[in-house]
Scaffold this motif. Sequence first.
Motif, short mmCIF file in Angstrom:
data_model
loop_
_atom_site.label_atom_id
_atom_site.label_comp_id
_atom_site.label_asym_id
_atom_site.label_seq_id
_atom_site.Cartn_x
_atom_site.Cartn_y
_atom_site.Cartn_z
N ILE A 43 -21.02 -13.86 16.32
CA ILE A 43 -21.08 -13.97 17.65
C ILE A 43 -22.32 -13.97 18.53
N GLN A 44 -23.29 -13.47 18.00
CA GLN A 44 -24.70 -13.81 18.73
C GLN A 44 -25.13 -15.16 18.60
N SER A 45 -24.99 -15.64 17.34
CA SER A 45 -25.48 -17.01 17.30
C SER A 45 -24.44 -18.20 18.16
N SER A 46 -23.06 -17.86 18.49
CA SER A 46 -22.39 -18.86 19.18
C SER A 46 -22.65 -18.61 20.73
N SER A 47 -22.98 -17.45 20.75
CA SER A 47 -23.31 -17.07 22.42
C SER A 47 -24.61 -17.69 22.86
N ILE A 48 -25.60 -17.67 22.08
CA ILE A 48 -26.71 -18.53 22.46
C ILE A 48 -26.63 -20.04 22.63
N VAL A 49 -25.85 -20.60 21.86
CA VAL A 49 -25.28 -21.81 21.81
C VAL A 49 -24.47 -22.03 23.04
N VAL A 50 -23.39 -21.15 23.48
CA VAL A 50 -22.52 -21.39 24.40
C VAL A 50 -23.48 -21.46 25.76
N PHE A 72 -27.58 -11.00 3.01
CA PHE A 72 -28.63 -12.15 3.00
C PHE A 72 -27.79 -13.22 3.36
N ALA A 73 -27.08 -13.71 2.38
CA ALA A 73 -26.33 -14.93 2.24
C ALA A 73 -25.14 -14.96 3.64
N VAL A 74 -24.52 -13.79 3.68
CA VAL A 74 -23.58 -13.76 4.80
C VAL A 74 -24.09 -13.98 6.27
N VAL A 75 -25.43 -13.52 6.37
CA VAL A 75 -26.08 -13.71 7.69
C VAL A 75 -26.68 -15.25 7.69
N LEU A 76 -26.76 -15.77 6.80
CA LEU A 76 -27.18 -17.19 6.74
C LEU A 76 -26.01 -17.96 6.95
N LEU A 77 -24.90 -17.80 6.40
CA LEU A 77 -23.61 -18.54 6.73
C LEU A 77 -22.93 -18.28 8.24
N ALA A 78 -23.07 -17.00 8.40
CA ALA A 78 -22.44 -16.67 9.90
C ALA A 78 -23.49 -17.54 10.92
N SER A 79 -24.74 -17.35 10.70
CA SER A 79 -25.36 -18.04 11.55
C SER A 79 -24.92 -19.64 11.95
N PHE A 80 -24.95 -20.07 10.53
CA PHE A 80 -24.56 -21.49 10.61
C PHE A 80 -23.21 -21.76 11.13
N MET A 81 -22.19 -21.03 10.76
CA MET A 81 -20.89 -21.38 11.31
C MET A 81 -20.69 -20.85 12.94
N GLY A 82 -21.50 -19.80 13.41
CA GLY A 82 -21.74 -19.56 14.79
C GLY A 82 -22.37 -20.48 15.63
N THR A 83 -23.23 -21.26 14.93
CA THR A 83 -23.91 -22.55 15.73
C THR A 83 -23.04 -23.72 15.74
N SER A 114 -32.50 -31.66 19.29
CA SER A 114 -31.43 -32.03 18.72
C SER A 114 -30.82 -31.28 17.82
N MET A 115 -29.50 -31.58 17.27
CA MET A 115 -28.84 -30.78 16.74
C MET A 115 -29.46 -30.62 15.46
N TRP A 116 -30.17 -31.23 14.71
CA TRP A 116 -30.76 -30.88 13.65
C TRP A 116 -31.99 -29.65 13.75
N LYS A 117 -32.68 -29.89 14.74
CA LYS A 117 -33.77 -28.98 15.18
C LYS A 117 -33.22 -27.87 15.41
N ARG A 118 -32.10 -27.69 16.08
CA ARG A 118 -31.38 -26.56 16.36
C ARG A 118 -30.89 -25.62 15.20
N LEU A 119 -30.23 -26.50 14.20
CA LEU A 119 -29.79 -26.00 13.15
C LEU A 119 -31.36 -25.20 12.08
N LEU A 120 -32.24 -25.98 12.08
CA LEU A 120 -33.51 -25.81 11.50
C LEU A 120 -33.97 -24.44 12.13
N LYS A 121 -33.77 -24.25 13.53
CA LYS A 121 -34.30 -23.09 13.85
C LYS A 121 -33.34 -21.86 13.78
N VAL A 122 -32.06 -22.15 13.83
CA VAL A 122 -31.26 -21.03 13.64
C VAL A 122 -31.26 -20.43 11.95
#
Lengths: 454, 454
Positions: B336-343, B400-411, B355-363
């Motif tokens: 929810i946090q990740s998607s809210s920042i993108v929204v 750790f893995a879930v935080v990474l995965l959820a950040s990616f999905m949320g973005t 760009s999309m790639w820079k965003r994902l890298l930062k996330v």
Amino acid sequence: MEAAMTFELSVEFKDRFQQALDEKDSAFIKSSLDGVNPADISALLDEFDAEECKYVFDLLTPETGAQILEDLEEDVREEFIKEFSATDLAAFVELMDSDDGTDILYEMGVADRNEVIRQIEDEEKASNLMELLEYDEDVAGGLMAKELIKANLNWSISQCIEEIRLQAENVQKIYSVYVVDDRENLLGKVGIKNLILGKAGSKVADIYDDQIISVETSTSEEEVAAIMQKYDLEALPVVNARGRLVGRITIDDVIDVIRENAEEERQLMTGVSSDVEEDDTVWKISRARLPWLIIGMVGGLVGAQFLGFFRDEIIIVPALAFFIPLITASGGNVGIQSSSIVVQSLANPNVFADSMWKRLLKVFFVAIVNGAILSLMVFGAVILFMREQPLAATVAIALFAVVLLASFMGTITPLVLNRIGVNPALASGPFITTTNDLLGLAVYFSIAHVLYNL
Amino acid sequence: MEAAMTFELSVEFKDRFQQALDEKDSAFIKSSLDGVNPADISALLDEFDAEECKYVFDLLTPETGAQILEDLEEDVREEFIKEFSATDLAAFVELMDSDDGTDILYEMGVADRNEVIRQIEDEEKASNLMELLEYDEDVAGGLMAKELIKANLNWSISQCIEEIRLQAENVQKIYSVYVVDDRENLLGKVGIKNLILGKAGSKVADIYDDQIISVETSTSEEEVAAIMQKYDLEALPVVNARGRLVGRITIDDVIDVIRENAEEERQLMTGVSSDVEEDDTVWKISRARLPWLIIGMVGGLVGAQFLGFFRDEIIIVPALAFFIPLITASGGNVGIQSSSIVVQSLANPNVFADSMWKRLLKVFFVAIVNGAILSLMVFGAVILFMREQPLAATVAIALFAVVLLASFMGTITPLVLNRIGVNPALASGPFITTTNDLLGLAVYFSIAHVLYNL
């Protein structure tokens, strides 16, 4: 966007501009910004550092500089104004409306602020700013500008127009002329249209509209926004406690209030603790998000401790564990829905709102309807796929109870937060989700304990 | 609120008003509403049924009625207008600005709508309405009104004022006079202040401002709102594809757009599917909330099926089940946090966005920082309280893995939704939470499977 200007913000232009800054190519900078709307220059300068901004500013007229300064993002501006001397800042502030000048002064330390005010040559401006700095930022007094056009009830229309001529330099947008008596009490207004169409000889008293809506300096910014929206006003006069006209709020400032409140609400609901944007640093974003994640994690650890009490139940009926996500997710969803409806109604206050008890009764009925439907569906699904009747009964009854409980918590939490002066949107955030998780698990395993005779 | 009117909405007044309606006490109704702002009468009538509203309307002047009709809540109004004949409605619509009239006509069936337009006596008004009905409701053409004041470049100021006099009845608020050439191409504007202060003999061509911002009829309402906010405009002229001036959007309509978009976003984020308010019926509220709850429940059932595959693991290491809520809640919160920042950044488009790639890298970096901190804390806590090293390692690595995965999905989810034309706020709602729950559980038990050598 169709616009008379040929200027367009683009990544290419930003790169070219950066190059010009590096080379101190003042000719390029001047010519490329000539005639560009200050709001666009602000959006461009938001991307550069304070020193670079300062270089550009020194190439522009003070009038353009003052307008850009009004529009810069607050965090950029706070850094930026440190580059200027008090004399420079005083010159900019003198060119701004008093409300915008006050916004800048708010961002400085008290000593710097007083130094800037001392450097302001226009004494009326200086005293206006000192007056406005007395108000809180979130009430009508903190939103209003001192610049407005007022006319005495006994004047003629031509006197009115003469007054506009005198004050024209100070007041950017007129909208209405406010009508006052000899003691400055607000009596009404003359719309700009009537002023143009009125006969030069007629009196203000003959044509003014005494149905005027105003607020006091202490009115909250939320109420100001609600009033201006309800009555479709582009400007709202502000009076002091004795009814004297002291300022005017314009719609552009209120739009900023509406937007900021919506953003604050979103931040509270999604658990991003401070004002972060996508282009902030990795560390700033991480720090803003961490507090809520830690709260959620601590909740999860408490949940783990708590489930530890039911270790035996889980070993005997491992399928009980399978439905933990269903119980916690449903509790979370119901809680967020309930709190969001309450938050919405608190944000749009309605004099005819139901009392607390009526609200809770209604929430109770909605929860019974939704809880019953969901429980029946889950009961059917578990029987169908897992063919375990006591399990189906446990999950169904627990789900029903969780829906009721989460509805209650989701309704009562924002109401309580609002009562104690905390933003109720906080109740839709990770806090309520974590609480509902724990309560939901307690209910679920207690019911399992009873039904399985464990 | 300080106001010249003595009228105040209150529950007592509403009850008294209800009594007057029951007794058909027209004298009380007339006198109590006399001089009251139509926006307040609308807020009152929102509380009564269509038939009662009709009774009140028949006691008021058509001018007041038209203003009330503009302000009524949409769902109340849709019922209410069925009470009137096409002739009555045509009379009201004739008294409204064309944009407000169009809003009413949008709410009717095509046959009724055409009948009302046929009954409108003012032919220009009727053709304006037909033109406006051609546009989508969510573009500049659907927001604009036809009423505006324009002046030819070659006119004198006194001709301008004469034109205002002629059109004064039709145009409620003036703001600016738009300047056009002989072919109606928009060239610029004359501010109302300059008009008042200008010499009667001077030409429009001498005093007009050619730096004018305008939009095309096809510009989206979001872009219109962003432009009016950025440049602090209270009115925005609209041109057609050939640059001809065809209408004007005023700030009050844009405020409604901003508010409606914020409400839609909240509904999507909190899973309340249609536009419900606290005072709707139990059944309507239940129905609006049910779809998302069912999605969450189905997700929970899928999760239960899925956990069934790990029945043996849970029996051997029941403590694994204890941390299910921690894993799912953390995944949900991070998503929810990740998607809210993108929204938020999609809602405030910035030409300099990464760009999309820079965003994902930062996330990715933010997720590593937060994931590492949370994992270390959980690892320490589990060691400390439960003294089980493989369990602590499993939970920490999975978190750790879930935080990474959820950040990616949320973005990625809001970006994809936005690309395919769906409101990205949907990605912060129950949908993403359910998905993250399932993915998180899969990761958690896969890691447990490996670490425990099960």
